[in-house]
Design an enzyme around this catalytic site. Structure first.
Site, PDB file in Angstrom:
ATOM      1  N   GLY A   1      -5.193  22.364  -1.609  1.00 67.77           N
ATOM      2  CA  GLY A   1      -5.105  21.147  -0.815  1.00 67.77           C
ATOM      3  C   GLY A   1      -4.228  21.366   0.393  1.00 67.77           C
TER       4      GLY A   1
ATOM      5  N   GLU B   1      -4.835  21.500  11.885  1.00 69.55           N
ATOM      6  CA  GLU B   1      -6.111  21.687  11.207  1.00 69.55           C
ATOM      7  C   GLU B   1      -7.034  20.521  11.580  1.00 69.55           C
ATOM      8  OE1 GLU B   1      -5.697  21.601   6.932  1.00 69.55           O
ATOM      9  OE2 GLU B   1      -7.217  23.157   6.710  1.00 69.55           O
TER      10      GLU B   1
ATOM     11  N   PRO C   1      -9.185  16.444 -10.470  1.00 65.12           N
ATOM     12  CA  PRO C   1      -9.960  16.525  -9.227  1.00 65.12           C
ATOM     13  C   PRO C   1      -9.500  15.442  -8.258  1.00 65.12           C
ATOM     14  CG  PRO C   1     -11.254  15.470 -10.950  1.00 65.12           C
ATOM     15  CD  PRO C   1      -9.931  15.810 -11.575  1.00 65.12           C
TER      16      PRO C   1
ATOM     17  N   TRP D   1     -11.231  17.516  -2.322  1.00 66.29           N
ATOM     18  CA  TRP D   1     -12.549  16.873  -2.343  1.00 66.29           C
ATOM     19  C   TRP D   1     -13.614  17.683  -1.609  1.00 66.29           C
ATOM     20  CZ3 TRP D   1     -13.799  16.560   2.686  1.00 66.29           C
ATOM     21  CH2 TRP D   1     -12.752  16.473   3.613  1.00 66.29           C
TER      22      TRP D   1
ATOM     23  N   CYS E   1     -11.088  24.753   4.641  1.00 66.74           N
ATOM     24  CA  CYS E   1      -9.775  25.326   4.976  1.00 66.74           C
ATOM     25  C   CYS E   1      -9.919  26.573   5.846  1.00 66.74           C
ATOM     26  CB  CYS E   1      -9.025  25.652   3.702  1.00 66.74           C
ATOM     27  SG  CYS E   1     -10.005  26.671   2.589  1.00 66.74           S
TER      28      CYS E   1
ATOM     29  N   ARG F   1     -13.422  27.931  -9.523  1.00 70.59           N
ATOM     30  CA  ARG F   1     -12.583  29.035  -9.056  1.00 70.59           C
ATOM     31  C   ARG F   1     -11.253  29.064  -9.812  1.00 70.59           C
ATOM     32  NH1 ARG F   1     -11.709  29.819  -2.552  1.00 70.59           N
ATOM     33  NH2 ARG F   1      -9.925  28.457  -2.730  1.00 70.59           N
TER      34      ARG F   1
ATOM     35  N   GLU G   1      -3.267  27.233  -2.698  1.00 65.74           N
ATOM     36  CA  GLU G   1      -4.294  27.493  -1.671  1.00 65.74           C
ATOM     37  C   GLU G   1      -4.196  26.331  -0.694  1.00 65.74           C
ATOM     38  OE1 GLU G   1      -6.078  30.131  -1.443  1.00 65.74           O
ATOM     39  OE2 GLU G   1      -5.894  31.041  -3.417  1.00 65.74           O
ATOM     40  N   LEU G   2      -3.565  26.555   0.442  1.00 66.93           N
ATOM     41  CA  LEU G   2      -3.166  25.435   1.297  1.00 66.93           C
ATOM     42  C   LEU G   2      -3.969  25.406   2.604  1.00 66.93           C
ATOM     43  CD1 LEU G   2       0.656  25.705   0.543  1.00 66.93           C
ATOM     44  CD2 LEU G   2      -1.116  24.452  -0.702  1.00 66.93           C
TER      45      LEU G   2
ATOM     46  N   ARG H   1     -20.010  24.609   8.780  1.00 68.49           N
ATOM     47  CA  ARG H   1     -20.141  24.580   7.326  1.00 68.49           C
ATOM     48  C   ARG H   1     -19.276  23.459   6.783  1.00 68.49           C
ATOM     49  NH1 ARG H   1     -17.035  28.128   3.939  1.00 68.49           N
ATOM     50  NH2 ARG H   1     -17.782  28.058   1.817  1.00 68.49           N
TER      51      ARG H   1
ATOM     52  N   GLU I   1      -7.424  33.746  -5.296  1.00 65.20           N
ATOM     53  CA  GLU I   1      -8.461  33.263  -6.208  1.00 65.20           C
ATOM     54  C   GLU I   1      -9.727  34.070  -6.000  1.00 65.20           C
ATOM     55  OE1 GLU I   1      -8.619  28.953  -5.496  1.00 65.20           O
ATOM     56  OE2 GLU I   1      -7.393  28.723  -7.289  1.00 65.20           O
TER      57      GLU I   1
HETATM   58  P1  NAD Z   1      -4.703  16.840  -0.307  1.00 58.02           P
HETATM   59  O1  NAD Z   1      -3.520  17.746  -0.302  1.00 58.02           O
HETATM   60  O2  NAD Z   1      -4.531  15.475   0.212  1.00 58.02           O
HETATM   61  O3  NAD Z   1      -5.238  16.650  -1.804  1.00 58.02           O
HETATM   62  C1  NAD Z   1      -5.607  17.737  -2.615  1.00 58.02           C
HETATM   63  C2  NAD Z   1      -5.467  17.319  -4.062  1.00 58.02           C
HETATM   64  O4  NAD Z   1      -4.092  17.053  -4.313  1.00 58.02           O
HETATM   65  C3  NAD Z   1      -6.210  16.035  -4.436  1.00 58.02           C
HETATM   66  O5  NAD Z   1      -6.647  16.150  -5.757  1.00 58.02           O
HETATM   67  C4  NAD Z   1      -5.123  14.980  -4.340  1.00 58.02           C
HETATM   68  O6  NAD Z   1      -5.369  13.865  -5.151  1.00 58.02           O
HETATM   69  C5  NAD Z   1      -3.948  15.763  -4.873  1.00 58.02           C
HETATM   70  N1  NAD Z   1      -2.627  15.264  -4.508  1.00 58.02           N
HETATM   71  C6  NAD Z   1      -2.228  14.649  -3.368  1.00 58.02           C
HETATM   72  N2  NAD Z   1      -0.913  14.366  -3.456  1.00 58.02           N
HETATM   73  C7  NAD Z   1      -0.483  14.809  -4.659  1.00 58.02           C
HETATM   74  C8  NAD Z   1       0.769  14.820  -5.345  1.00 58.02           C
HETATM   75  N3  NAD Z   1       1.869  14.305  -4.800  1.00 58.02           N
HETATM   76  N4  NAD Z   1       0.815  15.361  -6.571  1.00 58.02           N
HETATM   77  C9  NAD Z   1      -0.286  15.889  -7.141  1.00 58.02           C
HETATM   78  N5  NAD Z   1      -1.482  15.928  -6.554  1.00 58.02           N
HETATM   79  C10 NAD Z   1      -1.577  15.407  -5.329  1.00 58.02           C
HETATM   80  O7  NAD Z   1      -5.855  17.642   0.406  1.00 58.02           O
HETATM   81  P2  NAD Z   1      -7.352  17.181   0.668  1.00 58.02           P
HETATM   82  O8  NAD Z   1      -7.381  16.243   1.812  1.00 58.02           O
HETATM   83  O9  NAD Z   1      -8.003  16.756  -0.620  1.00 58.02           O
HETATM   84  O10 NAD Z   1      -8.018  18.566   1.076  1.00 58.02           O
HETATM   85  C11 NAD Z   1      -7.934  19.052   2.361  1.00 58.02           C
HETATM   86  C12 NAD Z   1      -6.852  20.113   2.451  1.00 58.02           C
HETATM   87  O11 NAD Z   1      -7.080  21.104   1.466  1.00 58.02           O
HETATM   88  C13 NAD Z   1      -6.887  20.822   3.781  1.00 58.02           C
HETATM   89  O12 NAD Z   1      -5.587  21.019   4.241  1.00 58.02           O
HETATM   90  C14 NAD Z   1      -7.540  22.148   3.433  1.00 58.02           C
HETATM   91  O13 NAD Z   1      -7.224  23.195   4.306  1.00 58.02           O
HETATM   92  C15 NAD Z   1      -7.024  22.383   2.065  1.00 58.02           C
HETATM   93  N6  NAD Z   1      -7.888  23.318   1.356  1.00 58.02           N
HETATM   94  C16 NAD Z   1      -7.422  24.578   1.136  1.00 58.02           C
HETATM   95  C17 NAD Z   1      -8.236  25.508   0.515  1.00 58.02           C
HETATM   96  C18 NAD Z   1      -7.755  26.912   0.278  1.00 58.02           C
HETATM   97  O14 NAD Z   1      -8.386  27.597  -0.518  1.00 58.02           O
HETATM   98  N7  NAD Z   1      -6.680  27.360   0.912  1.00 58.02           N
HETATM   99  C19 NAD Z   1      -9.523  25.137   0.081  1.00 58.02           C
HETATM  100  C20 NAD Z   1      -9.956  23.838   0.317  1.00 58.02           C
HETATM  101  C21 NAD Z   1      -9.114  22.930   0.949  1.00 58.02           C
END
Ligand code: NAD
Length: 506
Positions: A253, A406, A200, A175, A309, A184, A275-276, A303, A483
């Protein structure tokens, strides 16, 4: 709207603002017009999307079930056959038109990003520029699909290596950057010739719908990019990732969810890009330019309200410059205007939800209990939105929870260090390895420390290192794959070779 501040948290030399800026009425009206014009799917079971600055419901969307997700896979798979057979030039032209439309609609997209995600409008505009850049970049890369010619070392044959589209790609995005995380992934997938099913985050799905609608207007076939929105994320991945038509998963995520998806991907032997999460060290040496270091740390921390992340997570400052640096950063963060992202001059928007606010408070309280001092901020702001003050903590001990995880919010956690060897060891003492930052006026030191950091990317004397031309990604538990850049296209290609036997002829 004036707010009550949790006054227990305002101790410290720099008193932060206690008022929340409210949305500019003209911008709020413009955002409303964008919302009304949005083409969204309809269906019986729905869920609500909220504005994190006000708590108001801004849209209701169908909550897609696993069966409908598989229908989307079928449609994308069907459309993908024709797309894979198009010429690179055709795909490049379509992507370029998509880019032009994103630029044309930049103001509307920025309003939507702010509305559903909360970041200040100026930052949303930057995200639109950044996110659109991936589409332009892959329009340019589409006509350079790679491949080469080499001879077998023992002679008698020539090898042609070629790149083919990897196949149907499932893209799952977070999100925090609703446009950029989508473009990307979608742009390189389309450039390589792959069909896409994108899911999304349910918190911020509207921007993806808008961007994909523009992609269709640009000439991307209707079924080629499927948007699936659901609050049952695991139901989605459990249904879709084992499907034989799916060949690739790209996820951005949290590390925990990434590991779950990697396990699912293993059973279907899917190409996987992950991308974690991050836990970025930002290191300021005594010989740094103080102003540059403060500005860079502010950018790397503030930012996206710290919800990035690559946000500066552990700020390490060398003893000689520490007091001046902490004072400078506390002053700058304490002066940040906080409020609705549609307000004038706002520098800090809301956090995404109440859980994030609770998490900030817990981390700050825990750090203080362990000996950290609050230099500015430190508490939530009462509102129907989800606001937390820009906060600077000094002397954060390594044993505090905030030093190991984090943060994902506007809290700068500062630790002090004495030697280069010591700080490199402390910076690397984490399972994460996404971004790092180094501030020093010595080129030797900058490169030596950057080389020693176990991260996928390093910002040197700057706090915003991302670029569409850069191969973004992490090491260790921060992920797999890259990416952006030419490498980002390879994530959607499989390499094959033809071995041409050759005999001497007279
Ligand atoms: P999140 O892992 O909770 O969710 C990310 C996405 O995964 C969402 O669309 C969510 O609905 C989906 N999701 C959750 N559980 C799932 C499952 N079991 N199966 C399939 N999809 C599932 O993360 P978030 O809170 O949305 O985002 C924050 C995290 O993302 C932070 O840890 C951040 O560091 C990371 N992030 C990483 C990058 C990168 O490029 N490395 C960029 C942005 C965010």
């Amino acid at each position: 709207m004036t707010t009550e501040l949790n006054t227990e948290r305002t101790t410290g030399p720099t008193a932060p603002s206690t008022r929340l800026a409210v949305a500019d009425p003209a911008r709020a009206r413009a955002a409303d017009i964008v919302l009304q014009g949005l083409r969204l799917p309809t269906g019986p079971a729905t869920f609500d999307v909220h504005n994190p600055a006000t708590g108001a419901v801004i849209a209701s969307l169908p909550d897609t079930g696993p069966g409908e997700a598989l229908d989307a896979v079928a449609r994308a798979d069907h459309a993908g056959r024709e797309w894979a057979a198009t010429t690179p030039r055709h795909r490049a032209d379509v992507l370029r038109r998509w880019y032009d439309l994103l630029v044309e609609h930049a103001d509307a997209i920025a309003l939507l990003v702010t509305l559903e995600m909360g970041k200040p409008l100026a930052e949303s505009r930057s995200e639109v520029t950044y996110g659109s850049d991936f589409v332009r970049w892959y329009a340019e890369e589409a006509v350079r699909p790679g491949g080469n010619v080499r001879d077998v070392p023992t002679g008698g044959a020539t090898l042609l290596t070629r790149r083919a589209p990897v196949g149907l790609s499932v893209l799952i995005t977070p999100w925090n950057f609703p446009l950029a995380m989508a473009t990307r992934k979608i742009a390189p997938a389309l450039a390589a010739g792959c069909p896409v099913v994108i899911k999304p985050a349910a918190l911020t799905p509207l921007t993806t719908y808008y961007a994909v609608e523009l992609a269709h207007q640009a000439g991307v076939p209707e079924d080629l990019v499927q948007v699936v929105c659901t609050t049952n994320a695991s139901g989605f991945s459990d249904a879709v990732l084992p499907d034989a038509r799916v060949r690739k998963v790209s996820f951005t995520g949290s590390t925990g969810v990434g590991k779950v998806l990697l396990r699912l991907a293993a059973d279907n032997v899917l190409r996987s890009s992950m991308e974690l999460g991050g836990n970025a060290p930002l290191i300021v040496f005594d010989d740094a330019d103080l102003e540059r270091a403060v500005d860079g740390a502010y950018a790397a921390k503030m930012r996206n309200g710290g919800q990035s992340c690559i946000a500066a997570n552990r700020i390490f400052v060398q003893d000689g410059i520490a007091d001046a640096f902490v004072e400078g950063l506390a002053e700058k963060m304490g002066a940040a205007v906080t409020g609705d992202g549609l307000a004038d001059d706002v520098a800090l928007g809301p956090l995404i939800d109440d859980r994030a606010v609770t998490s900030m408070q817990r981390l700050v309280d825990d750090a203080v209990i362990h000996g950290a001092s609050v230099r500015t901020g430190g508490g939530a702001l009462e509102s129907k939105g989800h606001f937390f003050q820009a906060t600077v903590l000094d002397h954060v001990p390594a044993r505090a929870e905030i030093a190991g995880m984090e943060i994902f919010g506007p809290v700068a956690a500062i630790q002090r260090f004495t030697t280069q060897a010591e700080v490199v060891q402390r910076a690397n003492a984490t399972e994460f390895g996404l971004a790092g930052y180094v501030f020093t006026e010595s080129l030797d030191r900058a490169l030596n420390v950057a080389d020693a950091l176990e991260t996928g990317l390093v910002g040197i004397n700057q706090g915003v290192p991302s670029n569409a031309a850069a191969p973004f990604g992490g090491v260790k538990h921060s992920g797999l794959g890259r990416e952006g850049s030419a490498e980002g296209l390879e994530e959607y290609q499989s390499i094959r070779f033809y071995n041409l036997a050759r005999r001497p002829t007279a």
